[in-house]
Write a protein that holds these residues in place. Structure first.
Motif, PDB file in Angstrom:
ATOM      1  N   ASN A  13       0.846  -1.196   0.000  1.00 48.14           N
ATOM      2  CA  ASN A  13       0.000   0.000   0.000  1.00 48.14           C
ATOM      3  C   ASN A  13       0.884   1.250   0.000  1.00 48.14           C
ATOM      4  O   ASN A  13       1.712   1.424   0.896  1.00 48.14           O
ATOM      5  CB  ASN A  13      -0.890  -0.007   1.249  1.00 48.14           C
ATOM      6  CG  ASN A  13      -1.892   1.136   1.275  1.00 48.14           C
ATOM      7  OD1 ASN A  13      -1.755   2.116   0.544  1.00 48.14           O
ATOM      8  ND2 ASN A  13      -2.896   1.012   2.113  1.00 48.14           N
ATOM      9  N   ASN A  15       0.344   4.135   0.883  1.00 55.87           N
ATOM     10  CA  ASN A  15       0.129   4.994   2.045  1.00 55.87           C
ATOM     11  C   ASN A  15       0.722   4.413   3.323  1.00 55.87           C
ATOM     12  O   ASN A  15       0.717   5.075   4.362  1.00 55.87           O
ATOM     13  CB  ASN A  15      -1.366   5.251   2.246  1.00 55.87           C
ATOM     14  CG  ASN A  15      -1.956   6.115   1.147  1.00 55.87           C
ATOM     15  OD1 ASN A  15      -1.330   7.085   0.721  1.00 55.87           O
ATOM     16  ND2 ASN A  15      -3.133   5.759   0.659  1.00 55.87           N
ATOM     17  N   CYS A  16       1.222   3.185   3.257  1.00 57.70           N
ATOM     18  CA  CYS A  16       1.834   2.556   4.432  1.00 57.70           C
ATOM     19  C   CYS A  16       3.248   3.099   4.616  1.00 57.70           C
ATOM     20  O   CYS A  16       4.052   3.103   3.680  1.00 57.70           O
ATOM     21  CB  CYS A  16       1.856   1.045   4.257  1.00 57.70           C
ATOM     22  SG  CYS A  16       2.713   0.180   5.592  1.00 57.70           S
ATOM     23  N   ASN A  22       8.400   3.995   0.984  1.00 56.79           N
ATOM     24  CA  ASN A  22       8.360   4.974   2.070  1.00 56.79           C
ATOM     25  C   ASN A  22       9.324   4.702   3.218  1.00 56.79           C
ATOM     26  O   ASN A  22       9.580   5.590   4.036  1.00 56.79           O
ATOM     27  CB  ASN A  22       6.940   5.056   2.652  1.00 56.79           C
ATOM     28  CG  ASN A  22       5.918   5.513   1.625  1.00 56.79           C
ATOM     29  OD1 ASN A  22       6.261   6.189   0.655  1.00 56.79           O
ATOM     30  ND2 ASN A  22       4.665   5.129   1.817  1.00 56.79           N
ATOM     31  N   ASP A 150       7.154  11.918   0.209  1.00 60.40           N
ATOM     32  CA  ASP A 150       6.099  11.928  -0.798  1.00 60.40           C
ATOM     33  C   ASP A 150       4.893  12.672  -0.237  1.00 60.40           C
ATOM     34  O   ASP A 150       4.658  12.685   0.975  1.00 60.40           O
ATOM     35  CB  ASP A 150       5.701  10.501  -1.170  1.00 60.40           C
ATOM     36  CG  ASP A 150       6.758   9.805  -2.022  1.00 60.40           C
ATOM     37  OD1 ASP A 150       7.571  10.529  -2.636  1.00 60.40           O
ATOM     38  OD2 ASP A 150       6.771   8.565  -2.068  1.00 60.40           O
ATOM     39  N   ASN A 152       1.769  12.015  -0.157  1.00 58.20           N
ATOM     40  CA  ASN A 152       0.740  11.245   0.544  1.00 58.20           C
ATOM     41  C   ASN A 152       1.116  10.890   1.981  1.00 58.20           C
ATOM     42  O   ASN A 152       0.266  10.494   2.769  1.00 58.20           O
ATOM     43  CB  ASN A 152       0.412   9.967  -0.235  1.00 58.20           C
ATOM     44  CG  ASN A 152       1.606   9.051  -0.391  1.00 58.20           C
ATOM     45  OD1 ASN A 152       2.698   9.504  -0.738  1.00 58.20           O
ATOM     46  ND2 ASN A 152       1.422   7.773  -0.147  1.00 58.20           N
ATOM     47  N   ILE A 153       2.406  11.036   2.347  1.00 62.47           N
ATOM     48  CA  ILE A 153       2.818  10.751   3.734  1.00 62.47           C
ATOM     49  C   ILE A 153       3.488  11.956   4.384  1.00 62.47           C
ATOM     50  O   ILE A 153       3.967  11.865   5.508  1.00 62.47           O
ATOM     51  CB  ILE A 153       3.763   9.532   3.806  1.00 62.47           C
ATOM     52  CG1 ILE A 153       5.059   9.799   3.033  1.00 62.47           C
ATOM     53  CG2 ILE A 153       3.067   8.282   3.315  1.00 62.47           C
ATOM     54  CD1 ILE A 153       6.134   8.751   3.286  1.00 62.47           C
ATOM     55  N   ARG A 156       2.119  13.021   7.885  1.00 62.37           N
ATOM     56  CA  ARG A 156       2.471  12.122   8.982  1.00 62.37           C
ATOM     57  C   ARG A 156       3.938  12.274   9.373  1.00 62.37           C
ATOM     58  O   ARG A 156       4.268  12.321  10.559  1.00 62.37           O
ATOM     59  CB  ARG A 156       2.174  10.672   8.588  1.00 62.37           C
ATOM     60  CG  ARG A 156       0.714  10.288   8.739  1.00 62.37           C
ATOM     61  CD  ARG A 156       0.443   8.910   8.194  1.00 62.37           C
ATOM     62  NE  ARG A 156       0.430   8.894   6.737  1.00 62.37           N
ATOM     63  CZ  ARG A 156       0.370   7.779   6.008  1.00 62.37           C
ATOM     64  NH1 ARG A 156       0.355   6.604   6.609  1.00 62.37           N
ATOM     65  NH2 ARG A 156       0.339   7.850   4.686  1.00 62.37           N
ATOM     66  N   ASP A 329      -3.167  13.042   7.383  1.00 55.66           N
ATOM     67  CA  ASP A 329      -3.163  12.740   5.951  1.00 55.66           C
ATOM     68  C   ASP A 329      -4.472  12.098   5.493  1.00 55.66           C
ATOM     69  O   ASP A 329      -4.765  12.067   4.296  1.00 55.66           O
ATOM     70  CB  ASP A 329      -1.994  11.819   5.599  1.00 55.66           C
ATOM     71  CG  ASP A 329      -0.681  12.585   5.472  1.00 55.66           C
ATOM     72  OD1 ASP A 329      -0.709  13.738   5.015  1.00 55.66           O
ATOM     73  OD2 ASP A 329       0.369  12.035   5.851  1.00 55.66           O
ATOM     74  N   LYS A 330      -5.244  11.588   6.449  1.00 58.57           N
ATOM     75  CA  LYS A 330      -6.510  10.932   6.100  1.00 58.57           C
ATOM     76  C   LYS A 330      -7.665  11.932   6.040  1.00 58.57           C
ATOM     77  O   LYS A 330      -8.458  11.939   5.091  1.00 58.57           O
ATOM     78  CB  LYS A 330      -6.828   9.837   7.123  1.00 58.57           C
ATOM     79  CG  LYS A 330      -8.039   8.998   6.768  1.00 58.57           C
ATOM     80  CD  LYS A 330      -8.204   7.838   7.737  1.00 58.57           C
ATOM     81  CE  LYS A 330      -9.383   6.946   7.330  1.00 58.57           C
ATOM     82  NZ  LYS A 330      -9.549   5.802   8.263  1.00 58.57           N
ATOM     83  N   LYS A 459      -3.961  19.647   2.599  1.00 59.49           N
ATOM     84  CA  LYS A 459      -3.683  18.222   2.419  1.00 59.49           C
ATOM     85  C   LYS A 459      -3.421  17.913   0.932  1.00 59.49           C
ATOM     86  O   LYS A 459      -4.202  18.294   0.054  1.00 59.49           O
ATOM     87  CB  LYS A 459      -4.872  17.406   2.913  1.00 59.49           C
ATOM     88  CG  LYS A 459      -4.805  15.921   2.603  1.00 59.49           C
ATOM     89  CD  LYS A 459      -6.107  15.241   2.967  1.00 59.49           C
ATOM     90  CE  LYS A 459      -6.128  13.791   2.492  1.00 59.49           C
ATOM     91  NZ  LYS A 459      -7.439  13.150   2.740  1.00 59.49           N
ATOM     92  N   GLY A 460      -2.315  17.243   0.662  1.00 63.02           N
ATOM     93  CA  GLY A 460      -1.994  16.845  -0.697  1.00 63.02           C
ATOM     94  C   GLY A 460      -1.495  17.970  -1.601  1.00 63.02           C
ATOM     95  O   GLY A 460      -1.263  17.759  -2.795  1.00 63.02           O
TER      96      GLY A 460
END
Length: 465
Positions: A13, A15-16, A22, A150, A152-153, A156, A329-330, A459-460
């Motif tokens: 994933n 996003n992990c 990551n 990145d 998307n993370i 966090r 991030d969510k 976000k993003g």
């Protein structure tokens, strides 16, 4: 087999944080945040110690008076300003990595001065140097992390800065309560040494290397942080796009950067959001509570042990920051800021009300309430107002002025740290704890109203925009 499939699916994933792409970004973020952990450790350790220095059990061979305590608490803000300015001036000239190496030096000196203190001036200089470490970290680390992460993370990883600070604060509370004054520095001084060594094992950010026209090194750095090889054509095309965009931006900045870039509508909107964010962060009392938590509980008429309360507050800081890393991030930054500021305002108002009525009536039956209210306040502060501070501060500014603007506002943050830490004990002595907390509640409520009406979600958002 099902468990293996689930684990394999989780790691694939994007996003992990532990996925192949990551994991280097996560590992390096954890290593560089040893510096922020150290800064928090020093801040947490000094809080109970300042209370002890005013008693007969002081470990030092000289007396420390109330006005000197306020300087010990607040001079860290002046050191932070100096650290901000140095890091802001140097990070684009000599690179993020060299500035990050330098962070270890003043912090190591802080613990040496603490150990060999012969007068209160030793403590002043030590806290000033500790402030330099924090101030430099708050400028260079958000930039460094945002450039290796990145999109998307990024939230966090960026929120781990304050998570590390608060983990350090909790450790400092525990150490100061359970370890002798002259024993702690002998072991803690190993941390900045480990941090310095860890910096040798990862490269400069690809963004900075591209800006210095070191394209081969930048490509190697990009492959390291994205954990890819040359055969990954899709990822390498990302590098080519990054290089093209940054090179173009560099050319445009060199030719056309002017006062108009700092005075257009997007810039002013960013200034307003950043200013309100900083004022809400500091004048809500978030850092004052961390620094003077032992004195606050002493003044709150709680029936619980003050040292135990202090440690619980440290735990709540970490829990709040960890929740930030899960949610920012969510669900985005804006909703966390709204929940944080409104919740903090209500908790501060309730804490002020309790301490006010505790002076008039016997409230020993509910003597646990100050801990409950302040724990909730610290948790709510840290899920947004504190935890998302540097994430939003970096993302809110246009790319063209980001470095200069973020550096400037971190300097402003350091000035307000000094101002609030200097004012807080004076306000408590003059107005009392209740009125002081109500004033902080008002600042938090004002921040909530501004964020509700004007704060845009980041976000993003591309950092090249």
């Amino acid at each position: 087999m099902k468990l293996q499939t689930k684990i394999r699916s989780m790691f694939s994933n994007p996003n992990c944080l532990l996925s192949q792409r990551n994991r280097h970004q996560l590992l390096v973020t954890l290593l560089v945040n040893i510096a922020t952990f150290c800064h928090g450790l020093g801040a947490g350790w000094i809080s109970p110690v300042m209370r002890d220095l005013q008693t007969e059990n002081s470990p030092l061979p000289f007396e420390v008076y109330v006005n000197e305590i306020s300087w010990i608490g607040s001079i860290v803000g002046i050191g932070s300003v100096v650290g901000n300015l140095l890091a802001g001036l140097l990070q684009d000239r000599i690179g993020r990595k060299l500035v990050m190496y330098g962070i270890a030096i003043p912090y190591t000196s802080f613990w040496l001065l603490i150990y060999f203190a012969q007068s209160v001036e030793y403590l002043y200089v030590g806290r000033f140097l500790a402030g330099m470490t924090g101030g430099s970290s708050y400028v260079v680390l958000p930039t460094f992390i945002s450039e290796i992460a990145d999109a998307n993370i990024r939230g966090r990883l960026g929120s781990m800065i304050l998570l590390s600070v608060n983990a350090g604060v909790l450790t400092g509370y525990v150490v100061s309560t359970n370890v002798a004054y002259f024993t702690a520095p002998m072991y803690i001084i190993l941390l900045p040494i480990c941090y310095f060594i860890c910096n040798f094992f990862f490269p400069e950010t690809p963004n900075h290397l591209i800006k210095k026209n070191k394209f081969l090194e930048a490509e190697k750095s990009f492959r390291f942080y994205k954990n890819i090889d040359k055969n990954d054509q899709r990822s390498m095309s990302e590098f080519e796009d990054l290089k093209a965009q940054l090179t173009k931006e560099q050319d445009l900045s060199g030719k056309s950067l002017s006062y108009q870039d700092f005075t257009n509508r997007p810039a002013f909107k960013a200034y307003a959001s950043a200013f309100v964010l900083l004022m809400s962060n500091q004048f809500s009392g978030s850092f004052c509570v961390t620094t003077y938590v032992a004195d606050i509980f002493t003044a709150s008429h709680t029936t619980l042990d003050v040292n135990t309360c202090t440690i619980i507050i440290g735990v709540m800081q970490i829990v709040g920051n960890y929740v930030t890393t899960l949610l920012c991030d969510k669900y985005g930054r804006r909703i966390l800021m709204l929940v944080s500021t409104l919740g903090a305002s209500l908790c501060l108002a309730a804490f002020g009300a309790y301490t006010y009525f505790a002076q008039l009536y016997d409230l020993t039956a509910v003597g646990w309430l100050p801990l409950l209210i302040l724990s909730l306040y610290v948790f709510l502060c840290n899920i947004g107002l504190v935890g998302c501070l540097f994430v939003v501060l970096v993302e809110v500014f246009p790319n063209k002025i980001r470095t200069a603007a973020v550096s400037t506002f971190v300097v402003i943050l350091s000035f307000t740290v000094f101002l609030t830490l200097k004012m807080f004990p004076i306000c408590v002595a003059f107005w009392g704890i209740s009125v002081t907390m109500w004033c902080c509640s008002g600042f938090s409520l004002a921040g909530f109203l501004y964020f509700l009406l004007f704060l845009e979600e980041t976000k993003g958002k591309s950092l090249l925009a």
